[in-house]
Design a protein around this motif. Structure first.
Motif: not given
Length: 126
Positions: A22-31, A71-82
């Motif tokens: 969850r914290r990783m996702l939160h960090a990815l929300a910033g880019g 390896h660059l990671c970025r947030l994919e928010p689509g699944p959060l909608a479901s």
């Protein structure tokens, strides 16, 4: 042998069930972040961070892009909608239930203050 299919929603909630992820996702929300940047706030190895990232990827919550050795990671928010839609049902359920409770309490309070109890008794007058 019985084979079980895991629903996408199960995979999403499994990924969200871990505070590190969850914290990783939160960090990815910033880019975008590298795996090293995602692992940095935690006392974990890059291999452990990679396992968390794989769980997030499996849920479709992040996308990893390899640029050379990075390896660059970025947030994919689509699944959060479901997941949000699924939780929204229970939000509406509890909001409705609490509205009913509130009305019952208001009705109970209104019944406690009857017209007879609102006027002073003759012996109470001074």
């Amino acid at each position: 042998m019985v084979e079980y299919q895991t629903s996408p929603l199960d995979t999403i909630f499994h990924a969200l069930g871990d505070p590190t992820r969850r914290r990783m996702l939160h960090a990815l929300a910033g880019g975008e972040r590298t795996i090293s940047q995602l692992a940095e706030p935690f006392a974990i190895s890059l291999a452990a961070a990679s396992k968390h990232i794989k769980a997030l990827e499996k849920a479709g919550l992040i996308r990893r892009e390899v640029r050379g050795r990075t390896h660059l990671c970025r947030l994919e928010p689509g699944p959060l909608a479901s997941a949000h839609e699924w939780l929204g049902f229970y939000q509406r359920f509890w909001t409705d239930r609490l509205d009913v409770l509130e009305q019952l309490l208001r009705d109970e309070d209104a019944q406690a203050v009857t017209p007879d109890s609102a006027t002073p008794d003759k012996g109470d007058e001074k």
